[in-house]
Design a protein around this motif. Sequence first.
Motif, PDB file in Angstrom:
ATOM      1  N   GLU A  94      29.541 -21.488  19.389  1.00  0.00           N
ATOM      2  CA  GLU A  94      30.994 -21.442  18.776  1.00  0.00           C
ATOM      3  C   GLU A  94      30.996 -20.878  17.270  1.00  0.00           C
ATOM      4  N   ALA A  95      29.841 -21.045  16.530  1.00  0.00           N
ATOM      5  CA  ALA A  95      29.804 -20.595  15.163  1.00  0.00           C
ATOM      6  C   ALA A  95      29.007 -19.131  15.301  1.00  0.00           C
ATOM      7  N   HIS A  96      28.494 -18.863  16.115  1.00  0.00           N
ATOM      8  CA  HIS A  96      27.769 -17.607  16.153  1.00  0.00           C
ATOM      9  C   HIS A  96      27.983 -16.885  17.486  1.00  0.00           C
ATOM     10  N   PRO A  97      29.181 -16.528  18.028  1.00  0.00           N
ATOM     11  CA  PRO A  97      29.463 -16.337  19.340  1.00  0.00           C
ATOM     12  C   PRO A  97      28.732 -14.685  19.670  1.00  0.00           C
ATOM     13  N   ASP A  98      28.564 -13.817  18.669  1.00  0.00           N
ATOM     14  CA  ASP A  98      28.032 -12.529  18.894  1.00  0.00           C
ATOM     15  C   ASP A  98      26.505 -12.349  18.663  1.00  0.00           C
ATOM     16  N   VAL A  99      25.571 -13.663  18.565  1.00  0.00           N
ATOM     17  CA  VAL A  99      24.399 -13.492  18.553  1.00  0.00           C
ATOM     18  C   VAL A  99      23.572 -13.720  19.720  1.00  0.00           C
ATOM     19  N   ASP A 100      22.651 -12.859  20.075  1.00  0.00           N
ATOM     20  CA  ASP A 100      21.769 -13.029  21.424  1.00  0.00           C
ATOM     21  C   ASP A 100      20.551 -14.060  20.756  1.00  0.00           C
ATOM     22  N   PRO A 101      20.585 -15.445  21.334  1.00  0.00           N
ATOM     23  CA  PRO A 101      19.750 -16.324  20.808  1.00  0.00           C
ATOM     24  C   PRO A 101      18.225 -16.079  21.064  1.00  0.00           C
ATOM     25  N   ILE A 112      19.938 -19.884  25.278  1.00  0.00           N
ATOM     26  CA  ILE A 112      19.493 -18.661  26.236  1.00  0.00           C
ATOM     27  C   ILE A 112      20.173 -18.959  27.430  1.00  0.00           C
ATOM     28  N   GLU A 113      19.776 -20.166  27.965  1.00  0.00           N
ATOM     29  CA  GLU A 113      20.473 -20.334  29.240  1.00  0.00           C
ATOM     30  C   GLU A 113      21.934 -20.655  29.328  1.00  0.00           C
ATOM     31  N   GLU A 114      22.283 -21.060  28.278  1.00  0.00           N
ATOM     32  CA  GLU A 114      23.986 -21.065  28.217  1.00  0.00           C
ATOM     33  C   GLU A 114      24.593 -19.789  28.226  1.00  0.00           C
ATOM     34  N   LYS A 115      24.055 -18.899  27.593  1.00  0.00           N
ATOM     35  CA  LYS A 115      24.469 -17.453  27.287  1.00  0.00           C
ATOM     36  C   LYS A 115      24.521 -16.743  28.812  1.00  0.00           C
ATOM     37  N   LEU A 154      22.091 -29.944  23.707  1.00  0.00           N
ATOM     38  CA  LEU A 154      23.244 -29.225  24.304  1.00  0.00           C
ATOM     39  C   LEU A 154      24.397 -29.330  23.390  1.00  0.00           C
ATOM     40  N   GLU A 155      24.663 -30.309  22.868  1.00  0.00           N
ATOM     41  CA  GLU A 155      25.773 -30.336  21.775  1.00  0.00           C
ATOM     42  C   GLU A 155      25.661 -29.243  20.618  1.00  0.00           C
ATOM     43  N   VAL A 156      24.095 -29.401  20.075  1.00  0.00           N
ATOM     44  CA  VAL A 156      23.721 -28.577  19.051  1.00  0.00           C
ATOM     45  C   VAL A 156      24.289 -26.890  19.538  1.00  0.00           C
ATOM     46  N   VAL A 157      23.760 -26.585  20.753  1.00  0.00           N
ATOM     47  CA  VAL A 157      23.800 -25.214  21.523  1.00  0.00           C
ATOM     48  C   VAL A 157      25.317 -24.882  21.551  1.00  0.00           C
ATOM     49  N   HIS A 217      16.995 -22.752  12.269  1.00  0.00           N
ATOM     50  CA  HIS A 217      16.943 -24.240  11.473  1.00  0.00           C
ATOM     51  C   HIS A 217      18.030 -24.310  10.405  1.00  0.00           C
ATOM     52  N   ARG A 218      18.344 -23.297   9.767  1.00  0.00           N
ATOM     53  CA  ARG A 218      19.409 -22.980   8.877  1.00  0.00           C
ATOM     54  C   ARG A 218      20.871 -23.346   9.702  1.00  0.00           C
ATOM     55  N   TRP A 219      21.031 -22.687  10.540  1.00  0.00           N
ATOM     56  CA  TRP A 219      22.108 -22.664  11.320  1.00  0.00           C
ATOM     57  C   TRP A 219      22.584 -23.972  11.961  1.00  0.00           C
ATOM     58  N   VAL A 220      21.585 -24.716  12.324  1.00  0.00           N
ATOM     59  CA  VAL A 220      21.816 -26.105  12.891  1.00  0.00           C
ATOM     60  C   VAL A 220      22.207 -26.835  11.797  1.00  0.00           C
ATOM     61  N   THR A 221      21.265 -26.765  10.719  1.00  0.00           N
ATOM     62  CA  THR A 221      21.747 -27.841   9.581  1.00  0.00           C
ATOM     63  C   THR A 221      23.097 -27.676   8.883  1.00  0.00           C
ATOM     64  N   GLU A 222      23.366 -26.399   9.076  1.00  0.00           N
ATOM     65  CA  GLU A 222      24.818 -26.086   8.716  1.00  0.00           C
ATOM     66  C   GLU A 222      25.878 -26.452   9.464  1.00  0.00           C
ATOM     67  N   LEU A 223      25.791 -26.833  10.560  1.00  0.00           N
ATOM     68  CA  LEU A 223      26.676 -26.917  11.486  1.00  0.00           C
ATOM     69  C   LEU A 223      27.774 -28.381  10.975  1.00  0.00           C
ATOM     70  N   GLU A 224      28.736 -28.519  11.362  1.00  0.00           N
ATOM     71  CA  GLU A 224      29.705 -29.514  10.498  1.00  0.00           C
ATOM     72  C   GLU A 224      29.563 -30.727  11.103  1.00  0.00           C
ATOM     73  N   ARG A 225      29.197 -30.807  12.424  1.00  0.00           N
ATOM     74  CA  ARG A 225      28.796 -32.292  13.012  1.00  0.00           C
ATOM     75  C   ARG A 225      27.369 -32.617  12.891  1.00  0.00           C
TER      76      ARG A 225
END
Length: 64
Positions: free
Chosen positions: A15-22, A60-63, A7-10, A31-39
């Motif tokens: 927040e980092a990719h608000p316009d993306v349809d997951p 998807i569920e959160e969207k 959930l934290e990752v999502v 994978h790349r986006w997760v590893t690039e997250l600041e936290r």
Amino acid sequence: MGWTDTLEVVLDLDEAHPDVDPQYVRFTDLHRWVTELERFEDDPERSNEKILEAIQMTWIEEKD
């Protein structure tokens, strides 16, 4: 934050990719986006298809 903090990752991904349809995100990009997250502090090699699928499904569920 690590791979199992779904959930934290999502929330950070959304927040980092608000316009993306997951639903249409490829696992390689996810994978790349997760590893690039600041936290994100986990080992990038510890992910697998099951983990990435769980992240994608939760996103998807959160969207909705």
